[in-house]
Design a protein around this motif. Sequence first.
Motif, mmCIF file in Angstrom:
data_model
loop_
_atom_site.group_PDB
_atom_site.id
_atom_site.type_symbol
_atom_site.label_atom_id
_atom_site.label_comp_id
_atom_site.label_asym_id
_atom_site.label_seq_id
_atom_site.Cartn_x
_atom_site.Cartn_y
_atom_site.Cartn_z
ATOM 1 N N PRO A 270 0.817 -1.221 0.000
ATOM 2 C CA PRO A 270 0.000 0.000 0.000
ATOM 3 C C PRO A 270 0.847 1.265 0.000
ATOM 4 O O PRO A 270 0.383 2.314 -0.420
ATOM 5 N N ALA A 271 2.079 1.163 0.501
ATOM 6 C CA ALA A 271 3.019 2.285 0.439
ATOM 7 C C ALA A 271 3.991 2.031 -0.704
ATOM 8 O O ALA A 271 4.701 1.038 -0.707
ATOM 9 N N MET A 272 4.000 2.935 -1.678
ATOM 10 C CA MET A 272 4.912 2.796 -2.802
ATOM 11 C C MET A 272 6.052 3.810 -2.651
ATOM 12 O O MET A 272 6.241 4.398 -1.599
ATOM 13 N N ALA A 273 6.811 4.013 -3.721
ATOM 14 C CA ALA A 273 8.047 4.795 -3.638
ATOM 15 C C ALA A 273 7.822 6.192 -3.056
ATOM 16 O O ALA A 273 8.646 6.701 -2.288
ATOM 17 N N LYS A 274 6.708 6.815 -3.412
ATOM 18 C CA LYS A 274 6.456 8.178 -2.957
ATOM 19 C C LYS A 274 6.369 8.268 -1.438
ATOM 20 O O LYS A 274 6.737 9.278 -0.836
ATOM 21 N N ALA A 275 5.913 7.182 -0.801
ATOM 22 C CA ALA A 275 5.770 7.178 0.652
ATOM 23 C C ALA A 275 7.120 7.191 1.358
ATOM 24 O O ALA A 275 7.248 7.708 2.466
ATOM 25 N N ASN A 276 8.133 6.577 0.740
ATOM 26 C CA ASN A 276 9.490 6.574 1.288
ATOM 27 C C ASN A 276 9.496 6.118 2.747
ATOM 28 O O ASN A 276 10.131 6.727 3.609
ATOM 29 N N ASN A 277 8.779 5.029 3.037
ATOM 30 C CA ASN A 277 8.729 4.530 4.416
ATOM 31 C C ASN A 277 9.266 3.106 4.490
ATOM 32 O O ASN A 277 9.721 2.526 3.508
ATOM 33 N N GLY A 278 9.203 2.526 5.692
ATOM 34 C CA GLY A 278 9.769 1.205 5.894
ATOM 35 C C GLY A 278 9.090 0.123 5.080
ATOM 36 O O GLY A 278 9.763 -0.793 4.570
ATOM 37 N N ASN A 279 7.769 0.199 4.937
ATOM 38 C CA ASN A 279 7.066 -0.820 4.156
ATOM 39 C C ASN A 279 7.505 -0.796 2.693
ATOM 40 O O ASN A 279 7.682 -1.850 2.066
ATOM 41 N N TRP A 280 7.674 0.395 2.142
ATOM 42 C CA TRP A 280 8.141 0.486 0.765
ATOM 43 C C TRP A 280 9.553 -0.068 0.632
ATOM 44 O O TRP A 280 9.859 -0.786 -0.324
ATOM 45 N N GLN A 281 10.412 0.228 1.590
ATOM 46 C CA GLN A 281 11.778 -0.294 1.526
ATOM 47 C C GLN A 281 11.776 -1.822 1.564
ATOM 48 O O GLN A 281 12.548 -2.488 0.847
#
Length: 321
Positions: A11-22
């Motif tokens: 649900p979090a993609m690159a724009k979110a820049n958070n731990g889930n995306w990483q």
Amino acid sequence: MAKRHVVIISPAMAKANNGNWQTARRWARFLGERYRVTLLERWNGIACDAVIALHARRSASSIASFAAAFPERPCILVLTGTDLYRDIHADAEAQRSLQFATRLVVLQEAGLQELPEEGRAKARVIYQSAPALAPVVCHEPGDAEVVMIGHLRDEKDPLVFMHAAAMVKAPGLRMTHIGGALDPALGEQAMATQQAVPHYRWLGSLPHDATRERLRRSRLMVIASKIEGGANVIIEAVTSVVPVLASDIPGNRGMLGADYAGYFPVGDSKALAALIDKALADSAFHALLQDQCKARAALFAPEREQAAVLQLLDNLAPKTR
């Protein structure tokens, strides 16, 4: 022979820049050597051999739709901090995601204790990873940076760091917060703190590489969260030999160990300020924290995580409920 196709739902993609995306990006890279991988924010009906979904509640519709369309194909659910320590205990959609999943993944060992008994039987612990970076050995006297990394939202408790900034006594100290203001009110508070406390700076969101370099050059890293599933920033600090000062919560204990000396009570700014002062003034205490972090570093090696992720996928089998 064609590669099997794995879809990763984040649900979090690159724009979110958070731990889930990483996590999603790293797992896609790990699996790409052996599988065809597609990264999606939500499942769009595409046929695939397996789905890996991050976040039980936010990916609930994707998990349910995939299970209905392909009931015999594996669905792996990676549980986040808000999943483990909030949603699976109260949210019906998150609870259904646990039932639909073929396998559950928790990101540190203490997370197993939050699962219902039937969930533990299909759960695996996979510690996340980060490449080791050479530590900065020599810091200038009287020039110490303490960094907190995390978007400004209630779960990360950024006010603890801001309030501690007004209490610390160490000379030459800079307290730097990196992260976007997901809660505008917390962003306003960060701006006000920056005006009132000269050694506190809020930098907003920075690119991942720049953030990690800033962390590598810091004397200490603070994580003040109320809930965490297995924080990437802890891993990045440990693998740069930067001591962590962490809120005393199960998710942080699962990462750093029960006997780690750098915990402070959740929400206690005064205790955090005292711990910062002690770690900067007492070289033996700072060295102890470094040594304890070094002892955990092998858990967070990329080759270890990659082997675990590949093992999870390599034996794809029809679901059994």
